[in-house]
Motif scaffolding. Structure first.
Motif, short mmCIF file in Angstrom:
data_model
loop_
_atom_site.label_atom_id
_atom_site.label_comp_id
_atom_site.label_asym_id
_atom_site.label_seq_id
_atom_site.Cartn_x
_atom_site.Cartn_y
_atom_site.Cartn_z
N GLY A 115 0.82 -1.21 0.00
CA GLY A 115 0.00 0.00 0.00
C GLY A 115 0.85 1.25 0.00
O GLY A 115 2.08 1.19 -0.09
N PRO A 116 0.21 2.42 0.12
CA PRO A 116 0.93 3.69 0.10
C PRO A 116 1.81 3.88 1.33
O PRO A 116 1.38 3.61 2.45
CB PRO A 116 -0.19 4.74 0.08
CG PRO A 116 -1.44 4.01 -0.20
CD PRO A 116 -1.24 2.59 0.21
N LEU A 117 3.02 4.35 1.09
CA LEU A 117 3.97 4.64 2.16
C LEU A 117 4.26 6.13 2.17
O LEU A 117 4.61 6.69 1.13
CB LEU A 117 5.27 3.86 1.95
CG LEU A 117 6.46 4.23 2.85
CD1 LEU A 117 6.17 3.94 4.31
CD2 LEU A 117 7.72 3.51 2.39
N LEU A 118 4.11 6.76 3.31
CA LEU A 118 4.45 8.17 3.47
C LEU A 118 5.94 8.32 3.17
O LEU A 118 6.77 7.69 3.83
CB LEU A 118 4.12 8.62 4.90
CG LEU A 118 4.42 10.06 5.28
CD1 LEU A 118 3.62 11.04 4.42
CD2 LEU A 118 4.13 10.28 6.75
N ALA A 119 6.27 9.13 2.17
CA ALA A 119 7.66 9.24 1.70
C ALA A 119 8.61 9.66 2.81
O ALA A 119 9.77 9.24 2.82
CB ALA A 119 7.74 10.20 0.52
N SER A 120 8.15 10.45 3.75
CA SER A 120 9.04 10.92 4.83
C SER A 120 9.10 9.97 6.02
O SER A 120 9.88 10.20 6.95
CB SER A 120 8.56 12.30 5.30
OG SER A 120 7.25 12.22 5.83
N ALA A 121 8.32 8.91 6.02
CA ALA A 121 8.31 7.98 7.16
C ALA A 121 9.59 7.16 7.18
O ALA A 121 9.92 6.48 6.21
CB ALA A 121 7.10 7.05 7.08
N THR A 122 10.31 7.22 8.29
CA THR A 122 11.56 6.47 8.39
C THR A 122 11.36 5.13 9.10
O THR A 122 12.15 4.22 8.92
CB THR A 122 12.63 7.29 9.13
OG1 THR A 122 12.15 7.61 10.43
CG2 THR A 122 12.96 8.56 8.36
N THR A 123 10.32 5.03 9.91
CA THR A 123 10.00 3.77 10.60
C THR A 123 8.62 3.34 10.15
O THR A 123 7.65 4.07 10.33
CB THR A 123 10.06 3.94 12.12
OG1 THR A 123 11.39 4.35 12.49
CG2 THR A 123 9.71 2.65 12.83
N HIS A 124 8.56 2.15 9.54
CA HIS A 124 7.28 1.67 9.01
C HIS A 124 7.33 0.16 8.84
O HIS A 124 8.40 -0.45 8.90
CB HIS A 124 6.97 2.34 7.67
CG HIS A 124 8.09 2.29 6.69
ND1 HIS A 124 8.28 1.24 5.83
CD2 HIS A 124 9.10 3.16 6.45
CE1 HIS A 124 9.35 1.47 5.09
NE2 HIS A 124 9.87 2.63 5.45
N ALA A 125 6.16 -0.42 8.64
CA ALA A 125 6.06 -1.87 8.45
C ALA A 125 5.03 -2.18 7.38
O ALA A 125 3.98 -1.54 7.32
CB ALA A 125 5.67 -2.55 9.75
N GLN A 126 5.35 -3.15 6.53
CA GLN A 126 4.35 -3.71 5.63
C GLN A 126 3.73 -4.87 6.39
O GLN A 126 4.43 -5.67 7.01
CB GLN A 126 5.00 -4.16 4.33
CG GLN A 126 5.54 -2.98 3.54
CD GLN A 126 6.09 -3.40 2.19
OE1 GLN A 126 5.59 -4.31 1.55
NE2 GLN A 126 7.13 -2.70 1.75
N VAL A 127 2.40 -4.95 6.35
CA VAL A 127 1.67 -5.91 7.17
C VAL A 127 0.66 -6.70 6.35
O VAL A 127 0.26 -6.27 5.26
CB VAL A 127 0.95 -5.20 8.34
CG1 VAL A 127 1.94 -4.48 9.25
CG2 VAL A 127 -0.12 -4.24 7.84
#
Length: 170
Positions: A115-127
């Motif tokens: 799905g869409p990822l916030l370009a500025s997000a440095t910590t994230h997970a694909q779930v």
């Protein structure tokens, strides 16, 4: 008009469970899913990490949210931790602030398989969706952490407590 120093609805809702929840506080995340016209997102603060052989997240989401409907349809999503700089975006995805053109137009997003990822997000997970069941007035969403990216720890996290956004004062 009277200017209040406290929260204007603090005494209007005497429900002890709601007041207890408000005092817990927690990190603010943005959950996104879908692509193109089916993109959906929601600001979520009621969540926890479940460790184990297949780590995951448990979150409480609005049963009427577009996010929940799309997550159930495609089974994948992205969970990104928001920072103090993202507080207006959090309001837009929560539906509490104007978002001309929709909340996805308020920041840059890049596509991922989940799905869409916030370009500025440095910590994230694909779930991946594991389960979704009604709990109280919410739906408890259980997702597996498929791919996790941990960013630098020097950003100011966006926190939510007692109806207000906050950050850490170290």
């Amino acid at each position: 008009m009277t200017i209040h120093s406290g929260h204007p609805f603090a005494e209007a809702d005497p429900d002890p469970a709601r007041r207890f929840r408000g005092r817990l506080g927690g990190g603010v995340t943005l959950w996104t899913t879908g692509e193109g016209a089916t993109r959906a997102g929601l600001t979520v603060t009621s969540l926890m990490v479940a460790l184990g052989p297949r780590p995951g997240l448990l979150a409480l989401v609005d049963p009427d949210s577009d996010l929940l409907a799309e997550l159930r349809d495609n089974g994948r999503g992205v969970v990104q931790l928001l920072t103090w700089a993202d507080r207006q975006l959090a309001e837009a995805f929560a539906g509490t602030a104007p978002a001309p053109g929709g909340p996805f137009r308020q920041a840059e997003f890049v596509g991922t398989p989940a799905g869409p990822l916030l370009a500025s997000a440095t910590t994230h997970a694909q779930v991946s969706l594991v389960d979704a069941r009604e709990v109280g007035w919410s739906v408890e969403v259980q997702v597996a952490l498929d791919e996790v990216t941990i960013g630098a720890d020097d950003v100011s996290p966006l926190l939510h407590r007692r109806g207000r956004y906050r950050t850490l004062a170290e």
